[in-house]
Write an enzyme that holds these catalytic residues in place. Structure first.
Site, PDB file in Angstrom:
ATOM      1  N   LYS A 190       0.884  -1.174   0.000  1.00  0.00           N
ATOM      2  CA  LYS A 190       0.000   0.000   0.000  1.00  0.00           C
ATOM      3  C   LYS A 190       0.918   1.219   0.000  1.00  0.00           C
ATOM      4  O   LYS A 190       0.848   2.103   0.863  1.00  0.00           O
ATOM      5  CB  LYS A 190      -0.899  -0.056   1.246  1.00  0.00           C
ATOM      6  CG  LYS A 190      -2.006   0.944   1.282  1.00  0.00           C
ATOM      7  CD  LYS A 190      -3.242   0.522   0.538  1.00  0.00           C
ATOM      8  CE  LYS A 190      -4.241   1.656   0.513  1.00  0.00           C
ATOM      9  NZ  LYS A 190      -5.379   1.430  -0.372  1.00  0.00           N
ATOM     10  N   ASP A 223      -5.510  -3.595  -1.866  1.00  0.00           N
ATOM     11  CA  ASP A 223      -6.974  -3.626  -2.033  1.00  0.00           C
ATOM     12  C   ASP A 223      -7.337  -4.031  -3.459  1.00  0.00           C
ATOM     13  O   ASP A 223      -8.245  -4.837  -3.692  1.00  0.00           O
ATOM     14  CB  ASP A 223      -7.620  -2.297  -1.626  1.00  0.00           C
ATOM     15  CG  ASP A 223      -6.803  -1.080  -2.009  1.00  0.00           C
ATOM     16  OD1 ASP A 223      -5.654  -1.249  -2.441  1.00  0.00           O
ATOM     17  OD2 ASP A 223      -7.304   0.046  -1.872  1.00  0.00           O
TER      18      ASP A 223
END
Ligand code: NAD
Length: 359
Positions: A190, A223
């Site tokens: 991320k 994600d």
């Protein structure tokens, strides 16, 4: 020469799963000298220590263990045996193949991924400052001096990700890919948000990838990866992830291939390796000869490969896959209905695998 292996039954359903797995491993014809050692809640209740020195000493000596799950009481009691084990032996790489076997009910039958999770750093490093403590106040004070304010009523967990830790886990992923003929490694992060921890992980991953031009490399934000895994699982191969994302994506992968009863794992370090299922001790089934030994048996297959017993590993995996494909002599979780009276027990599943291997 037999392979010397530390055999840790664990607790809950661990002992019955280990026994089924040991029988199948021996039926491959490979010779083992088992050094049986205890760990877990039963050992804690009997002798006051869930992870005896003798168990650790045996693992240090043999360098290879196969372990049943061990219970960690919530909130009180003792620290997780698994966390201690990984720390003491520096088992920095957790390898979890997730392959959908024919005959298992899954919406993702094309799944054949390998998750390589970093085991020692990240938010799991255990660097935490409880709300209202002096340590917490000092950390907030220090942060304030550096221009970052944190609310007084916040708990704080620190996320360290190092060049050293990232380099060795990404190297482990490329090593695995090269050794087992995998074509691509995807680094998961991320880095768009956590620029100095995940960003560093990504930067190091790119450097390591440049040293392995024969294997394709790409990266994905975590994600987006979760979305893509359930939309196009066939596009993914080896995934390398920092600790927290690795933990979460491992359970996603286990779910995609049919559940926890089917998800194996190996924790690998420089000097030792311990093989165990992804699932826990499932204590409500303890002693009932009910749960599925596939995850631990497939962990045994990973152990055979680690020992360079490739032929035995292929025969054992093939026999497990055949029993699952036939769908007759399988445990309740692999039947169309969980209360199917034709489901067999843990031990009878092992019998079926052994017969299949001997055919
Ligand atoms: P769990 O994985 O033990 O069980 C959750 C449920 O999953 C079970 O009730 C069962 O329905 C199913 N399940 C699990 N393994 C199965 C199998 N082999 N076959 C069929 N169904 C299976 O998770 P939990 O209940 O959250 O954890 C129980 C204990 O295990 C906890 O104390 C936890 O800390 C510990 N744990 C240990 C390990 C380990 O030793 N490596 C890993 C995870 C959890």
């Amino acid at each position: 020469m037999p392979h010397e292996i530390t055999l840790i039954p664990g607790d809950g359903t661990g002992p019955e799963l280990i026994e089924a797995t040991r029988r199948v491993l021996e039926a491959t014809g490979v010779e083992f000298a088992w050094d049986r050692q205890e760990a877990g809640i039963d050992e804690y209740e009997a002798h006051g220590n869930p992870f005896p020195q003798a168990t650790l000493a045996s693992l240090r000596n043999t360098g290879i263990g196969i372990k049943g799950p061990t219970t960690t009481p919530v909130g009180s009691g003792f620290r997780s045996v698994n966390v201690l084990l990984r720390k003491e032996l520096d088992l920095y790489a957790c390898i979890r193949p997730c392959r959908a076997y024919e005959g298992v009910r899954t919406r993702f039958p094309e799944t054949d991924i390998v998750i390589v999770r970093e085991n020692t750093e990240d938010l799991y490093a255990g660097i935490e400052f409880e709300r209202g403590t002096e340590g917490n106040a000092r950390v907030r004070e220090c942060l304030a001096q550096l221009g970052s304010s944190v609310r007084e009523d916040a708990g704080i967990s620190i996320k360290p990700i190092s060049v050293f830790g990232s380099e060795r886990i990404v190297e482990a992923a490329f090593d695995y890919a090269a050794r087992y003929g995998r074509e691509k490694v995807t680094a998961v992060h991320k880095a768009n948000i956590m620029k100095f921890s995940d960003g560093l992980f990504l930067e190091v991953a790119r450097e390591v990838a440049a040293r392995h031009p024969e294997i394709e490399f790409e990266d994905r934000i975590v994600d987006n990866l979760c979305n893509q895994l359930v939309s196009r699982p066939e596009e993914y191969d080896v995934l390398v992830l920092p600790n927290l994302y690795g933990d979460i994506v491992s359970d996603l992968g286990a779910g995609m291939v049919g559940g926890l009863g089917l998800a194996p794992g190996g924790n690998i370090g420089t000097h030792a390796a311990v093989f165990e299922a992804t699932h826990g001790s499932a204590p409500k089934y303890k002693g009932l000869n009910r749960v599925n030994p596939t995850a631990l048996m497939l962990s045994g297959v990973l152990m055979l490969r680690h020992l360079d017993e490739e032929d035995a590993a292929n025969r054992m995996e093939g026999a497990i896959a055949a029993v699952i494909r036939k769908g007759e002599r399988v445990t309740y979780d692999l039947k169309p209905h969980r209360d199917d009276p034709s489901a067999v027990g843990t031990s009878e599943f092992a019998d079926a695998v052994i017969e299949e291997m001997n055919e």
